[in-house]
Design an enzyme around this catalytic site. Structure first.
Site, PDB file in Angstrom:
ATOM      1  N   LYS A 159     -21.911  -7.905  23.778  1.00 24.30           N
ATOM      2  CA  LYS A 159     -20.580  -8.516  23.911  1.00 24.30           C
ATOM      3  C   LYS A 159     -20.731  -9.937  23.375  1.00 24.30           C
ATOM      4  O   LYS A 159     -20.804 -10.917  24.113  1.00 24.30           O
ATOM      5  CB  LYS A 159     -20.101  -8.480  25.372  1.00 24.30           C
ATOM      6  CG  LYS A 159     -18.622  -8.819  25.506  1.00 24.30           C
ATOM      7  CD  LYS A 159     -18.099  -8.451  26.892  1.00 24.30           C
ATOM      8  CE  LYS A 159     -16.763  -9.094  27.190  1.00 24.30           C
ATOM      9  NZ  LYS A 159     -15.667  -8.672  26.305  1.00 24.30           N
TER      10      LYS A 159
HETATM   11  N1  PMP Z   1     -13.973  -3.307  23.884  1.00 19.55           N
HETATM   12  C1  PMP Z   1     -13.859  -4.626  23.660  1.00 19.55           C
HETATM   13  C2  PMP Z   1     -13.925  -5.135  22.257  1.00 19.55           C
HETATM   14  C3  PMP Z   1     -13.679  -5.508  24.740  1.00 19.55           C
HETATM   15  O1  PMP Z   1     -13.562  -6.822  24.522  1.00 19.55           O
HETATM   16  C4  PMP Z   1     -13.598  -4.988  26.053  1.00 19.55           C
HETATM   17  C5  PMP Z   1     -13.380  -5.928  27.207  1.00 19.55           C
HETATM   18  N2  PMP Z   1     -14.605  -6.464  27.645  1.00 19.55           N
HETATM   19  C6  PMP Z   1     -13.722  -3.601  26.231  1.00 19.55           C
HETATM   20  C7  PMP Z   1     -13.901  -2.796  25.129  1.00 19.55           C
HETATM   21  C8  PMP Z   1     -13.671  -2.996  27.603  1.00 19.55           C
HETATM   22  O2  PMP Z   1     -14.810  -3.373  28.330  1.00 19.55           O
HETATM   23  P1  PMP Z   1     -14.788  -3.512  29.919  1.00 19.55           P
HETATM   24  O3  PMP Z   1     -14.122  -2.282  30.432  1.00 19.55           O
HETATM   25  O4  PMP Z   1     -16.206  -3.596  30.281  1.00 19.55           O
HETATM   26  O5  PMP Z   1     -13.996  -4.723  30.222  1.00 19.55           O
END
Ligand code: PMP
Length: 300
Positions: A159
């Site tokens: 991330k």
């Molecule tokens: N894809 C992207 C590009 C994101 O930024 C997020 C948000 N963090 C998600 C998917 C979903 O991830 P999560 O459910 O862990 O928030």
């Protein structure tokens, strides 16, 4: 702008091991993280005073840094304790929590072997509105021009701040056209995800979602898959081609911020908000409540 800029809010931010006044949580303009995107972050939500799946978020933060070749100098226990103390000190109950780690200023070039690693954690109020009737209209998505990169060209499991460059561009373009968000394909032309959320489709009572082999396998995504399976729904993770969207009956996004958000349109394709989407929206809402998580743990 209706609200204050984020650098002007009040309270404290945990910064490199200590709580500092909000206004003092600064970094120098010559920071590697800013110039070369050597930065990773998390997006977390606290419901009723507790961060939902904090351990998983902290683990992903460490993993994201490690994928970018650096180690955050605080262990999970320290980060989790700091997060909890931050919520208490800020008197936050329903909140968004944003940890961010970055390479500092010792070297200012592509190589940053010896740069110090910094970590900050900020939190702000984010009310947990649950108005199913509003969400049931579904949001409209544009098709993004940019694609999620090939794992051979970007560290796609991290991330990492740098991976959001094409998300902001895609979201801005969608917003210019009056859409809420954009659906991104991957480097092969398969359906991938939205700019900050994962995507699911429903057809004939079965749930289909792209295999997360070049984009984030969201914590919400995994939670919703578990919830769907608990309900006895079949969940199929597979490659999804864009023209299949013509045949899908329903669609929703999942993410820490999006929670479960039904989608009514993606470019030329339209969807109904069906009973399965509604059930999962409600199940997710129940799951994030702190007492719900404790109940499941107690039941083993
Ligand atoms: N894809 C992207 C590009 C994101 O930024 C997020 C948000 N963090 C998600 C998917 C979903 O991830 P999560 O459910 O862990 O928030």
């Amino acid at each position: 702008m209706a609200h204050l800029p984020f650098d002007q809010l009040e309270g404290e931010i945990w910064y490199d091991g200590a709580f500092v006044p909000w206004a003092d949580a600064k970094l120098h303009v010559l920071s590697h993280g800013l110039h070369y995107a050597s930065s990773v972050f998390e997006g977390e939500r606290a419901y009723g005073g507790e961060v939902f799946k904090l351990d998983e978020h902290t683990q992903r933060l460490h993993d994201s840094a490690s994928i970018l070749g650096f180690e955050i100098p605080y262990d999970a226990e320290t980060i989790n304790a700091a997060t909890r103390e931050l919520l208490t000190r800020m008197k936050l109950v329903d909140a968004y929590v944003r940890p961010v780690a970055w390479r500092g200023s010792e070297m200012m070039g592509v190589s940053a072997q010896h740069n110090t690693i910094h970590l900050a954690i900020a939190a702000w109020e984010w009310p947990s509105y649950f108005k199913p009737e509003e969400r049931l209209k579904g949001i409209r998505l544009d098709m993004a021009k940019y694609r999620r990169p090939d794992p051979a060209t970007a560290p796609c499991r991290s991330k990492a701040a740098g991976l959001y460059m094409i998300c902001t561009l895609s979201k801005h373009e969608a917003e210019r056209q009056g859409y809420a968000d954009a659906l991104m394909l991957d480097w092969r032309g398969q359906v991938a995800e939205a700019t900050g959320a994962n995507v699911f489709f429903i057809k004939d009572g079965k749930i289909h979602t792209p295999t997360p082999d070049c984009f984030l396998d969201g914590i919400t995504r995994r939670t919703v898959i578990d919830l769907a399976k608990r309900r006895g729904f079949e969940v199929i993770e597979r490659a999804i081609q864009p023209d299949e969207m013509a045949e899908f009956e329903a669609c929703f996004l999942t993410g820490t911020a999006a929670e479960v958000t039904p989608v009514s349109e993606i470019g030329p394709y339209s969807f109904q908000v069906d009973a399965i989407s509604r059930t999962l929206m409600e199940d997710y809402h129940a799951e994030v409540q702190p007492q719900a998580a404790a109940k499941v743990a107690a039941a083993g």
